[in-house]
Motif scaffolding. Structure first.
Motif, PDB file in Angstrom:
ATOM      1  N   PHE A 153       0.860  -1.182   0.000  1.00 13.07           N
ATOM      2  CA  PHE A 153       0.000   0.000   0.000  1.00 13.07           C
ATOM      3  C   PHE A 153       0.893   1.228   0.000  1.00 13.07           C
ATOM      4  O   PHE A 153       2.105   1.128   0.257  1.00 13.07           O
ATOM      5  N   ALA A 235      -2.734  -2.733  -4.476  1.00 12.87           N
ATOM      6  CA  ALA A 235      -3.901  -2.986  -3.627  1.00 12.87           C
ATOM      7  C   ALA A 235      -3.898  -4.357  -2.973  1.00 12.87           C
ATOM      8  O   ALA A 235      -4.924  -4.797  -2.453  1.00 12.87           O
ATOM      9  N   GLU A 239      -6.420  -4.545   4.106  1.00  7.62           N
ATOM     10  CA  GLU A 239      -7.316  -3.396   4.206  1.00  7.62           C
ATOM     11  C   GLU A 239      -8.012  -3.099   2.879  1.00  7.62           C
ATOM     12  O   GLU A 239      -9.172  -2.697   2.856  1.00  7.62           O
ATOM     13  N   GLN A 240      -7.292  -3.295   1.766  1.00  6.25           N
ATOM     14  CA  GLN A 240      -7.829  -2.920   0.458  1.00  6.25           C
ATOM     15  C   GLN A 240      -8.557  -4.064  -0.252  1.00  6.25           C
ATOM     16  O   GLN A 240      -9.050  -3.872  -1.360  1.00  6.25           O
ATOM     17  N   THR A 241      -8.629  -5.228   0.384  1.00  6.13           N
ATOM     18  CA  THR A 241      -9.303  -6.366  -0.262  1.00  6.13           C
ATOM     19  C   THR A 241     -10.404  -6.993   0.581  1.00  6.13           C
ATOM     20  O   THR A 241     -11.339  -7.561   0.032  1.00  6.13           O
ATOM     21  N   TYR A 248     -11.148   2.331   3.748  1.00  8.16           N
ATOM     22  CA  TYR A 248     -10.293   2.029   2.605  1.00  8.16           C
ATOM     23  C   TYR A 248     -11.137   1.645   1.394  1.00  8.16           C
ATOM     24  O   TYR A 248     -12.130   0.925   1.526  1.00  8.16           O
ATOM     25  N   SER A 250     -12.154  -0.554  -1.759  1.00 12.15           N
ATOM     26  CA  SER A 250     -12.043  -2.000  -1.874  1.00 12.15           C
ATOM     27  C   SER A 250     -11.779  -2.418  -3.319  1.00 12.15           C
ATOM     28  O   SER A 250     -12.349  -1.856  -4.255  1.00 12.15           O
ATOM     29  N   HIS A 251     -10.914  -3.395  -3.465  1.00 15.50           N
ATOM     30  CA  HIS A 251     -10.594  -3.956  -4.775  1.00 15.50           C
ATOM     31  C   HIS A 251     -10.891  -5.454  -4.699  1.00 15.50           C
ATOM     32  O   HIS A 251     -10.045  -6.245  -4.308  1.00 15.50           O
TER      33      HIS A 251
END
Length: 348
Positions: A153, A235, A239-241, A248, A250-251
């Motif tokens: 990140f 990503a 946190e981002q998934t 955050y 989301s991906h």
């Protein structure tokens, strides 16, 4: 039922998150806020609870049922020891201590006193993690061979301006971020018995690492590799998934762990599962049976607080004990040592 009264010490980012959870809890209530900063006064007024400058003032005026310590790392051990001396169950945010030596002191006191200490590795309460553990335990993957993981990140410049300590030793992503990943990996793959690592501060040039690559050996014989960086615009982080923290973006096409066994693999948190339908006929020339494991997504901080309430009431033992927190810290210290010495470091 009468709600369990829990005070929160520390009104920073994570402290406010605990406060929000308590304000919406069906079984626990925010009893007070402990923070000497001027900004905490407005927060306490908004929440309708008293504000105290110290734990001593809190206990003298309005003893709660339990305490959450969301204070700076250096205060975790002395404040936790003060709570134990007062007979108060405590939730200590991660890391349990700045150093293994300090953590060992707290673990001994906690185990001698019998007063519960829960360490705030909140992903232990994640429904995603629970489902991933179920898949591994079911044997669908076969014997676990290894894990590939990442926490990548990009932290903006103001993150370090707002907290200058983050650019100094002890404030890098190993202690701030990787300790979460260590607990996840221990939950999924078992105990870590040896590590190797390379670290770099080439991008920011701070006195602390910004990028680390790590090799891991687990007690089962499984191996792991992990890529950590807070300066990589990528990503592939929890946190981002996971979609668990709405702060955050989301991906949902990305994963941060891929667990592989002798019969298949599981990608987390998309929960994409690939297995051979006939283990006796498995081969890289054969197609996988592919699918997605059903699971729910929910805020692990909420589940952690409900668990802490039950711990404070004596209904459950801590899911993440003080000794668990110590073991996570041992791994992070070993990684720092391995990167500094350029060699493998074994853990007892």
């Amino acid at each position: 039922m009468n709600k369990t009264r829990i005070a929160v010490a520390g009104a920073g980012i994570i402290g406010r998150a605990h406060i929000d959870v308590l304000l919406n809890s069906p079984t626990c209530a925010l009893a007070a806020i402990v923070d000497p900063s001027p900004a905490a006064e407005a927060l306490a007024t908004r929440c309708g609870v008293p504000l105290f400058a110290s734990l001593a003032e809190l206990n003298a005026a309005d003893r709660p049922d339990a305490v959450v310590l969301a204070t700076p790392n250096a205060l975790h051990v002395p404040q936790a020891l003060a709570c134990l001396a007062a007979g108060l169950p405590v939730l200590v945010e991660k890391p349990i201590a700045p150093t293994v030596a300090e953590a060992e002191t707290l673990v001994r006191r906690a185990e001698d006193s019998g007063i519960p200490v829960l360490v705030g590795h909140h992903r232990a309460h994640s429904p995603i993690m629970a489902k991933a553990r179920d898949v591994i335990a079911s044997g669908q993957l076969g014997r676990l061979v290894g894990v590939m993981g990442s926490a990548t990140f990009y932290k903006p410049d103001h993150y370090f301006v707002d907290g200058p300590w983050r650019s100094q030793p002890g404030g890098g992503p190993i202690l701030i971020n990787l300790i979460h990943e260590v607990h996840n990996l221990r939950m999924l793959c078992g105990e870590i018995v040896a590590v190797q690592a390379f670290s770099s501060n080439a991008v920011r040039g701070f006195a602390v690492e910004d990028t680390v690559v790590i090799n891991l050996r687990f007690a089962s014989g499984a191996l792991g590799s992990f890529f950590l960086s807070d300066t990589a615009a990528c990503a592939r982080s929890w946190e981002q998934t996971s979609q668990e923290n709405k702060a955050y973006p989301s991906h949902d096409d990305e994963d941060c762990y891929v667990l592989t066994g002798t019969n298949g693999s599981l990608s987390v948190p998309t929960m994409r599962l690939k297995t051979y339908p006939r283990p006796e006929d498995r081969s890289w020339w054969k197609p996988f049976e592919a699918g997605t494991v059903g699971m729910v997504r929910d805020d692990p901080l909420k589940h952690q607080m409900e668990h802490f309430g039950r711990v404070a009431r004596g209904e459950e033992a801590p899911l993440v004990s003080a000794r668990d927190g110590l073991n996570n810290l041992r791994v992070t210290e070993a990684i720092v040592e391995a990167a500094a010495r350029g060699c493998a470091v074994a853990l007892a």
